[in-house]
Write a protein that holds these residues in place. Structure first.
Motif, short mmCIF file in Angstrom:
data_model
loop_
_atom_site.label_atom_id
_atom_site.label_comp_id
_atom_site.label_asym_id
_atom_site.label_seq_id
_atom_site.Cartn_x
_atom_site.Cartn_y
_atom_site.Cartn_z
N UNK A 45 19.65 40.92 41.72
CA UNK A 45 20.50 42.06 42.07
C UNK A 45 21.94 41.82 41.61
N UNK A 46 22.39 40.56 41.73
CA UNK A 46 23.76 40.25 41.28
C UNK A 46 23.88 40.45 39.78
N UNK A 47 22.82 40.08 39.05
CA UNK A 47 22.82 40.35 37.60
C UNK A 47 22.93 41.85 37.38
N UNK A 48 22.20 42.62 38.21
CA UNK A 48 22.18 44.07 38.05
C UNK A 48 23.56 44.68 38.29
N UNK A 49 24.40 44.00 39.07
CA UNK A 49 25.70 44.60 39.39
C UNK A 49 26.68 44.51 38.24
N UNK A 50 26.29 43.86 37.15
CA UNK A 50 27.15 43.88 35.97
C UNK A 50 28.28 42.89 36.04
N UNK A 53 34.15 41.43 39.26
CA UNK A 53 35.45 42.07 39.36
C UNK A 53 36.08 41.77 40.69
N UNK A 54 37.10 42.55 41.03
CA UNK A 54 37.78 42.34 42.31
C UNK A 54 36.93 42.94 43.43
N UNK A 55 37.28 42.56 44.66
CA UNK A 55 36.55 43.08 45.80
C UNK A 55 36.65 44.60 45.84
N UNK A 56 35.53 45.31 46.03
CA UNK A 56 35.56 46.77 45.97
C UNK A 56 36.13 47.40 47.25
N UNK A 57 37.41 47.18 47.48
CA UNK A 57 38.06 47.77 48.64
C UNK A 57 39.12 48.73 48.14
N UNK A 58 39.09 49.98 48.64
CA UNK A 58 40.06 50.98 48.20
C UNK A 58 41.48 50.51 48.51
N UNK A 60 43.00 47.97 47.25
CA UNK A 60 43.21 46.60 46.77
C UNK A 60 42.98 46.50 45.27
N UNK A 61 42.11 47.40 44.78
CA UNK A 61 41.81 47.33 43.35
C UNK A 61 41.56 48.73 42.83
N UNK A 62 41.76 48.94 41.55
CA UNK A 62 41.43 50.23 40.96
C UNK A 62 39.96 50.22 40.57
N UNK A 63 39.45 51.42 40.31
CA UNK A 63 38.02 51.55 40.04
C UNK A 63 37.58 50.70 38.86
N UNK A 64 38.48 50.52 37.88
CA UNK A 64 38.08 49.80 36.66
C UNK A 64 37.91 48.31 36.92
N UNK A 65 38.71 47.78 37.85
CA UNK A 65 38.66 46.33 38.07
C UNK A 65 37.71 45.92 39.19
N UNK A 66 37.15 46.91 39.88
CA UNK A 66 36.23 46.58 40.97
C UNK A 66 34.90 46.10 40.43
#
Lengths: 142, 520
Positions: A45-50, A53-58, A60-66
């Motif tokens: 599944x981790x492979x599937x996530x591509x 990037x940064x932690x996916x928290x609104x 803290x990071x923009x959509x491109x870096x998440x």
């Protein structure tokens, strides 16, 4: 996107070991096999996530870096489920050990009966030795 | 209408889960537990029937985004004609089996020392089945499967006796493996498409490389095939089911394998229509039918025999799916509805026989028809229904499937039609064998010491309690009722099949192409 080869190799090794252990006859080894297999798939599944990037928290990071949060949520659910199942199999192995003194997965009673009959060269109960054919309508014969 | 759907759709999943929590909290009050679980499941039956009426007379498909998350990110629950029909049949059967098992518990004198875990587990099982039927998302389908499997592990090994632990071990290990295969498939599908929403997947999978599609398709089929007990993957079923107590076997036989069949129908129609595996499915269906019924003919224990007929008749449903035509799918849907009822009834009646005579081994049973005519009637009607004797729904379902096979007209389809007819005749033979030896002729002298059979009843020879007979009789009546309402039911299954082939009602409803979001 190029997939992460290390993760794929790790996942492959875990799954292979897990499957090999699943083929064992003792329940404890099967259990370890399930744990390895489960973790191998979680890494998949981790492979599937591509790309990482940064932690996916609104905020803290923009959509491109998440990094993609969806597979992580799925892995989390899968971990919880596997944990529950492992606990159950552990209890089952313990109970089996309590009853029989070992935790080997046993043959079905019917299978064992068939094997015993085959070893003794016996025919099945419904086989009529005189007429040389299987007689199901035992009601007709005395 | 959509406002109603918002309330009704999650109900079959949420209500049993909530009731499970309540019954667990009230573990020391069996009377309260009983009231709660019967009420919860009755409400689910009402909700399911309402939803079937809504979908069949309304636009056909409703979806609700759980938690208000839009469908592509969140988890939608979807009700279309197929899933609501399955839901109605399954909830009716679940309720009947619950009533039966309660009567058995009371009759066995478990009032003083109740198994406090039974009610919560049973309710969780019901929630898992509903979740699997309603899920519009592959990962949520996996969760539904795991919920019902976890509950089934516990129900199968309840009590922890030697025989049940042995049977449970096989079942648990095989089920775990099938879940792992399914989980791998989900991971790979997400890798290939970036979504696990089934409606979205049906659009995106078209662009995936055909070879990759085939791998994903086969992985899903293997995972579901184990759960549905399709032939090469069915060896676990006759080993594990017969040792469980009668009501547990009955609900497993009726529902759990059908959830697998439902998942196969969804995959075949929604995700991989006209996929490369349909040829494979045809042969698998043939093997399942023929090998299963040959296994049944060889058995001398009623429960094992019925388990093998269960495997065999899964083949009919796979046959309908593999044809891929509207007729085939409609036949398969009708057959699922019919088979859930009939197979459950037969296992319940076997439970009654076991209780009355102390065994389910054909060698130990005899002249039951004289000793207990009521049981004989209760067995005879669903047995003839299963074998497919003309007036009954089993005959109509098989006829529909065979007609669909003839309509397709390829030589493979004709081979399968022939296989279906042979299986039907052999089912009749297997049933006639049970009837002859258990109900008709005098009991035989026991030939050897092996005859104990797979008896699991705790009290033998006592009067059969009315509370167990009534739900069984009710299910027999429902089984016959399916024959009476076969016309409208075939109408529903025809429209369901049309929806499945069309695919747009499903995808556009889930993705809100047509229906704008209300109240957001």
């Amino acid at each position: 996107m190029s997939p992460n080869v290390t993760l794929i190799v790790v996942s492959g090794v875990l799954v292979a070991c897990g499957v090999a252990l699943l083929l064992e006859r003792t329940l404890t080894r099967v259990l370890v096999g399930v744990v390895l297999l489960g973790n191998g798939i979680n890494i998949l599944f981790l492979v599937a996530s591509g790309r990482p990037g940064l932690a996916p928290i609104l905020g803290k990071a923009t959509a491109e870096t998440m990094s993609d949060p969806l597979p992580q949520a799925m892995v989390l659910t899968a971990i919880v489920i596997t944990l529950g199942m492992v606990a159950f199999v552990l209890a089952l192995a313990y109970r089996s050990w309590q009853i029989d003194g070992h935790d080997e997965v046993q043959d079905d009673v019917e299978d064992r009966r068939i094997v015993r009959r085959a070893e003794l060269d016996e025919t099945s109960a419904s086989y009529d030795d005189d007429t040389r054919e299987t007689s199901e309508e035992e009601g007709t014969s005395p | 209408m959509t406002e109603w759907a918002r309330v009704l759709l999650p109900l079959p999943v949420v209500l049993p889960l909530f009731a499970a929590g309540l019954t667990l909290a009230l573990a020391r009050r069996p009377r309260a537990q009983r009231t709660i679980s019967v009420t919860a499941l009755s409400v689910v039956v009402v909700a399911a029937v309402t939803m079937l009426v809504m979908t069949d007379h309304g636009s056909g498909t409703y979806s609700v985004d759980v938690g208000g998350w839009p469908a592509k990110l969140g988890i939608p629950l979807v009700a279309d004609r197929l899933s609501t029909l399955m839901l109605v049949v399954s909830s009716v059967v679940t309720l009947a089996v619950l009533l039966y098992s309660l009567a058995q518990g009371v009759a066995d004198g478990e009032e003083g020392t109740p198994v406090s875990i039974y009610h919560p587990t049973y309710l969780v099982l019901s929630a898992g089945v509903s979740n699997a039927f309603l899920s519009g998302d592959l990962f949520n389908l996996y969760v539904g499967f795991e919920i019902l499997l976890a509950a089934s592990y516990i129900l199968l090994t309840l009590g922890g006796t030697k025989a049940r632990v042995r049977a449970g071990t096989t079942y648990v290990v095989v089920s775990l493996l099938s879940s792992m295969v399914f989980l791998t498939a989900i991971a790979l599908i997400y890798m290939a498409t970036g979504t696990v929403n089934m409606a979205e997947l049906s659009l995106r999978l078209r662009d995936v490389d055909p070879d990759v599609q085939l791998v994903l398709h086969l992985l899903l089929l293997v995972g579901f095939g184990i759960k549905a007990a399709v032939f090469p993957l069915s060896a676990w079923l006759p080993d594990s089911y017969p040792t469980a107590p009668a009501p547990v076997t009955a609900v497993f036989a009726g529902l759990l394998t059908k959830v697998g069949v439902y998942a196969i129908i969804r995959t075949e129609t929604l995700l991989f229509p006209g996929g490369q595996a349909s040829q494979l499915l045809l042969w698998v269906a043939l093997a399942t039918m023929v090998v299963g019924i040959l296994g049944a003919v060889a058995q001398s224990d009623v429960k094992r025999l019925l388990s093998f007929t269960l495997v065999s008749h899964i083949g009919y449903m796979v046959f309908g799916v593999a044809l891929g035509t509207a007729g085939g799918l409609s036949g398969a849907v009708f057959y699922v509805a019919h088979h859930i009822t009939v197979q459950t009834t037969l296992f319940l009646v076997t439970g009654l026989i076991e209780r009355y005579a102390g065994s389910t081994s054909l060698d130990a049973l005899g002249s039951l028809a004289k000793r207990t005519p009521l049981l004989a009637v209760l067995f005879f009607v669903p047995a003839m229904n299963l074998a497919g004797i003309p007036p009954f729904s089993g005959f109509l379902g098989k006829l529909g499937l065979l007609q669909a096979g003839v309509d397709v007209g390829t030589w493979q389809a004709y081979v399968l039609v022939a296989g279906g007819v042979v299986t039907s005749l052999l089912t009749l033979y297997a049933i006639a064998k049970v009837w002859n030896r258990a109900f008709w002729q005098e009991p035989q002298t026991e030939p050897s010491g092996e005859v104990g059979g797979l008896a699991t009843a705790t009290r033998v020879g006592t009067r059969t309690p009315l509370g167990m007979v009534v739900p069984t009789a009710a299910l027999v009546v429902v089984g016959v009722g399916i024959t009476v309402i076969a016309g409208p039911l075939f109408g529903i299954s025809d429209r369901a099949a049309q929806d499945l082939l069309d695919r747009t009602p499903y995808t556009s409803t889930v993705l809100h192409d047509r229906v704008p979001e209300v109240g957001e």
